[in-house]
Write an enzyme that holds these catalytic residues in place. Structure first.
Site, short mmCIF file in Angstrom:
data_model
loop_
_atom_site.label_atom_id
_atom_site.label_comp_id
_atom_site.label_asym_id
_atom_site.label_seq_id
_atom_site.Cartn_x
_atom_site.Cartn_y
_atom_site.Cartn_z
N CYS A 2 41.40 -8.79 -29.05
CA CYS A 2 42.77 -9.42 -28.50
C CYS A 2 43.22 -9.63 -30.32
O CYS A 2 42.38 -9.30 -31.11
CB CYS A 2 42.59 -10.75 -28.24
SG CYS A 2 41.52 -10.70 -26.51
N ARG A 27 46.15 -4.24 -30.72
CA ARG A 27 44.87 -4.82 -30.45
C ARG A 27 44.76 -5.17 -28.96
O ARG A 27 43.63 -5.40 -28.53
CB ARG A 27 44.56 -5.73 -31.25
CG ARG A 27 44.73 -5.68 -32.47
CD ARG A 27 43.16 -5.47 -33.18
NE ARG A 27 42.27 -6.74 -32.76
CZ ARG A 27 41.11 -6.57 -32.84
NH1 ARG A 27 40.63 -5.34 -33.46
NH2 ARG A 27 40.36 -7.38 -32.62
N TRP A 73 43.74 -8.96 -24.50
CA TRP A 73 43.32 -7.65 -23.95
C TRP A 73 42.05 -8.17 -23.10
O TRP A 73 41.13 -8.65 -23.67
CB TRP A 73 42.67 -6.72 -25.00
CG TRP A 73 42.02 -5.63 -24.40
CD1 TRP A 73 40.68 -5.69 -24.25
CD2 TRP A 73 42.58 -4.15 -23.96
NE1 TRP A 73 40.39 -4.40 -23.54
CE2 TRP A 73 41.49 -3.29 -23.68
CE3 TRP A 73 44.03 -3.77 -23.92
CZ2 TRP A 73 41.64 -2.47 -23.06
CZ3 TRP A 73 44.02 -2.77 -23.50
CH2 TRP A 73 43.16 -1.93 -22.70
N ASN A 99 39.11 -14.46 -29.60
CA ASN A 99 38.74 -13.01 -29.33
C ASN A 99 37.36 -12.68 -29.08
O ASN A 99 36.51 -13.44 -29.65
CB ASN A 99 39.06 -12.15 -30.67
CG ASN A 99 40.35 -12.14 -31.04
OD1 ASN A 99 41.25 -12.56 -30.18
ND2 ASN A 99 40.68 -11.53 -32.08
N GLY A 100 36.88 -11.90 -28.12
CA GLY A 100 35.30 -11.57 -28.19
C GLY A 100 34.88 -12.28 -26.58
O GLY A 100 35.69 -12.30 -25.84
N GLU A 480 31.56 17.90 -23.25
CA GLU A 480 32.47 16.72 -23.58
C GLU A 480 32.80 17.40 -25.35
O GLU A 480 33.94 17.24 -25.67
CB GLU A 480 31.94 15.43 -23.59
CG GLU A 480 32.70 14.52 -24.56
CD GLU A 480 34.06 13.96 -24.24
OE1 GLU A 480 34.46 14.63 -23.20
OE2 GLU A 480 34.77 13.42 -25.03
N LYS A 484 36.47 18.07 -26.71
CA LYS A 484 37.01 17.33 -27.68
C LYS A 484 37.71 18.10 -28.61
O LYS A 484 38.61 18.09 -29.23
CB LYS A 484 36.01 16.59 -28.68
CG LYS A 484 35.84 15.25 -27.87
CD LYS A 484 36.70 14.07 -28.08
CE LYS A 484 37.59 13.93 -26.71
NZ LYS A 484 37.13 13.32 -25.66
N GLU A 487 40.79 19.89 -27.26
CA GLU A 487 41.86 18.62 -27.04
C GLU A 487 42.70 18.60 -28.37
O GLU A 487 44.13 18.27 -28.40
CB GLU A 487 41.62 17.46 -26.53
CG GLU A 487 41.09 17.12 -25.13
CD GLU A 487 40.51 15.67 -25.01
OE1 GLU A 487 41.12 15.15 -24.05
OE2 GLU A 487 39.57 15.17 -25.47
N HIS A 503 23.37 34.64 -18.28
CA HIS A 503 23.79 35.09 -16.74
C HIS A 503 25.34 35.47 -16.95
O HIS A 503 26.04 35.59 -16.16
CB HIS A 503 23.87 34.03 -15.69
CG HIS A 503 22.06 33.69 -15.40
ND1 HIS A 503 21.47 34.45 -14.68
CD2 HIS A 503 21.50 32.54 -15.77
CE1 HIS A 503 20.03 33.79 -14.62
NE2 HIS A 503 20.23 32.89 -15.29
N LYS A 602 47.80 9.91 -22.82
CA LYS A 602 46.54 8.98 -22.89
C LYS A 602 46.35 8.85 -21.56
O LYS A 602 45.23 8.49 -21.21
CB LYS A 602 47.02 7.80 -23.64
CG LYS A 602 45.76 6.69 -23.67
CD LYS A 602 44.71 7.22 -24.54
CE LYS A 602 43.28 6.46 -24.66
NZ LYS A 602 42.28 7.36 -24.76
#
Ligand code: G6P
Length: 607
Positions: A2, A27, A73, A99-100, A480, A484, A487, A503, A602
């Protein structure tokens, strides 16, 4: 996660604080609030963005020369006006922004309720305000100092009080906080962009330091009340650079935050001596979960691949049959779901339409639905019966990185949780928890090799095709790694099970078609080793990712990158890092828009 801003001086505090909050919206942005102190306190909070807060403030005449503000957040408690910060004590005299995560907030809250404190929100933050109230005896910093001795977790906190006015008290542990020094005015902020327009002279607070600012002065002490001398630094970043903490792109910043993202997953959720995991969000269905016989994981994109690693973990450690389904397929194909099935939706944003519709379909078929979601209060989070939040903080780069490792870390703990319900030994539970807690420091070791990864990107970035090969836990990582690269660099890349190579795909191999082989020293290393030799025999170039001290590949492959040793199930958390960095550097060299790659979004909220 946050944003915090505080101001004290001769000017009106409100516009300075709201301006700072706007600069911190990257944030967190699900709710916001301020408290401005004069003879009385004006507290205004909203669900929504800082713009919603300023709209609400428009018709109020709030005057005062100091105050604190927050943009949230959510981690504990959905985004709402009640859960927005600042939070206050029973008498509405002490105000706190935070925050946290406060790990022991449940037990603190119970103790404070017994003593007669009245709580209004679902947040962990509110316990801080009541705890400070409990210790308050006229001196705010002393009350904060005493309260800190009882608080466990990660935090940056700022506090003001009507009963000890004209000062802002603040502290931090594992969450950033800095002081901005001005002329007859001082600031605090969780991040530099909030105050960059006002001053460039800053003091960075370290863990367990407690500070006080007034309009003309500042003081920093440790938790034993000893004064600490601090150096003043000059901020050299512009606002955009500061938002990225000086890194060139959000994606790179988010990769650098992966250790923290993993650290946040077990916070307040593990009981090490019992080898046990407790998820607040699963508590009300714990008994139902004991009866679940089958799991189906549904997700899209990178979240799907985290689910893939999760499938392997759950099958091995919770000993349950696990189906993995692409959410967009699940919705339309025949899937075997019944009342003994639980469906786990994995989604960073919690808004992916395919995943949301698949959850609805699973519910229709009578399954228990769970979520592994990063955005608190998002559509999927609200739709599922129960869930686990990632606490990874906002992810801005379109190519998902820190959310991915966070999702895998959640699956590791979920394997312990479900495994312990199904006969996993205490020792095994403890081992997984302990090894997971080591991962962030092992990731730091990989970051020390960033230059080497950059060199490899320079060597290979002109190639137009890549294979990524892995087996067992590292097969999803091969997928992945390839995703990446596709993308953000727009290079054709395919991930394969290492065993599938001969194969068909091996027909593609020649000296211009490099393969990235993920071959840690694990239970399938020997098998992978022979696959590597088959590629070499066809003159294919190989970059190998293997475990430190395994030097036998050096003379066989073209380039080797080393990752530290860990439990086999957790190797994906390490092996994916060089692949993310490789894709990043290749895309930089190709001049691409890293944080907003072409054609991608996103969060895909349409089918
Ligand atoms: C989009 C993004 C991917 C992401 C996927 C799932 O395709 O570009 O990076 O992995 O959606 O998103 P979610 O928010 O559900 O994890």
């Amino acid at each position: 996660m946050c944003g915090i801003v505080g101001y004290i001086g001769k000017k009106e505090a409100l516009p300075i604080i709201t301006e700072g909050l706007k600069r911190l919206e990257y944030r967190g942005y699900d709710s916001a609030g301020v408290v401005i102190l004069n003879k009385e306190a004006s507290l205004v909070k909203v669900k929504g963005r800082v713009k919603d807060l300023t709209d609400k403030l428009d018709n109020k005449n709030i005057i005062g020369n100091y105050g604190i503000g927050h943009t949230r957040w959510a981690t504990h408690g959905e985004p709402s006006e009640i859960n927005a910060h600042p939070h206050c004590d029973c008498k509405k005299e002490i105000f706190v922004v935070h925050n946290g995560i406060i790990e022991n907030y449940v037990s603190l809250r119970e103790r404070l309720i017994e003593k007669g404190h009245k709580f209004v929100s679902e947040t962990d933050t509110e316990v801080i305000a009541h705890l400070i109230e409990e210790f308050f005896d006229g001196n705010l910093e002393e009350a904060v100092r005493l309260a800190l001795k009882e608080i466990m977790g990660a935090y940056a906190i700022a506090v003001v009080s009507l009963k000890d006015p004209n000062k802002i008290v603040f502290t931090r542990k594992s969450s950033p906080l800095l002081i901005g020094l001005g002329q007859d005015e001082n600031f605090i902020a969780s991040d530099a962009p909030a105050i960059l327009g006002n001053t460039k002279r800053v003091i960075y607070l370290e863990d367990n330091e407690l500070g006080v600012i007034t309009a003309n002065d500042f003081k920093i002490i440790d938790l034993e009340n000893n004064k600490i001398q601090k150096e003043v630094s000059l901020l050299e970043w512009n606002i955009e650079e500061a938002e990225k903490k000086g890194y060139p792109h959000f994606m790179f910043k988010e990769i650098m935050e992966e250790g923290d993202a993993i650290r946040n997953v077990p916070r307040g959720r593990v009981v090490l001596e019992e080898g046990a995991v407790k998820f607040g969000g699963l508590e009300h269905i714990e008994n139902k979960l004991r009866d679940v016989e089958r799991l189906t994981i549904i997700a899209m994109g990178t979240a799907y691949l985290a689910g893939f690693v999760g499938k392997y973990m759950l099958e091995e450690y919770a000993q349950m049959p696990v189906m993995l389904e692409n959410a967009s397929e699940f919705r339309y194909k025949k899937s075997i779901i019944d009342k003994n099935s639980a469906v786990i939706a994995v989604s960073q944003s919690g808004e992916t339409a395919d995943t949301l519709f698949a959850v609805k379909e699973a519910k229709r078929q009578g399954a228990l639905t769970l979520g592994i979601i990063n955005v608190v209060g998002s559509s999927i989070a609200r739709e599922v019966d129960a869930g686990i939040y990632n606490h990874a903080g906002p992810e801005i780069g379109v190519a998902s990185t820190k959310a991915f490792v966070s999702q895998i870390a959640v699956f590791a703990l979920l394997s312990v949780f479900l495994g312990r319900q199904r006969g996993m030994s205490l020792i095994m539970g403890k081992r997984i928890i302990e090894e997971l807690s080591q991962i962030p420091s092992l990731i730091e070791k990989i970051f020390q090799k960033t230059e080497r990864i950059k060199e490899l990107a320079e060597k290979y970035y002109k190639h137009e095709n890549f294979f990524y090969l892995g087996r067992k836990y590292n097969y999803p990582i091969a997928l992945e790694g390839a995703l990446k690269l596709k993308e953000i660099s727009y290079i054709h890349a395919e991930g394969y099970q290492a065993g599938e190579m001969k194969h068909g795909p091996i027909a593609m191999i020649d000296e211009n078609f490099p393969s990235i082989c993920i071959v840690p020293k694990d239970s399938v290393y020997e098998k992978n080793f022979s696959g590597i030799q088959e590629i070499k025999a066809r003159k294919g170039k190989i970059i190998a990712i293997t475990t430190e001290e395994n030097n036998e590949l050096n003379n066989i492959v073209d380039d080797c990158l080393f990752i530290p040793k860990t439990l086999e199930m957790l190797t994906p958390l390490l092996s994916v890092i060089p692949l993310q960095l490789f894709a990043y550097y290749v895309a930089v060299l190709r001049g691409n828009d890293i944080d907003k790659p072409r054609n991608l979004a996103k969060s895909v909220t349409v089918e």
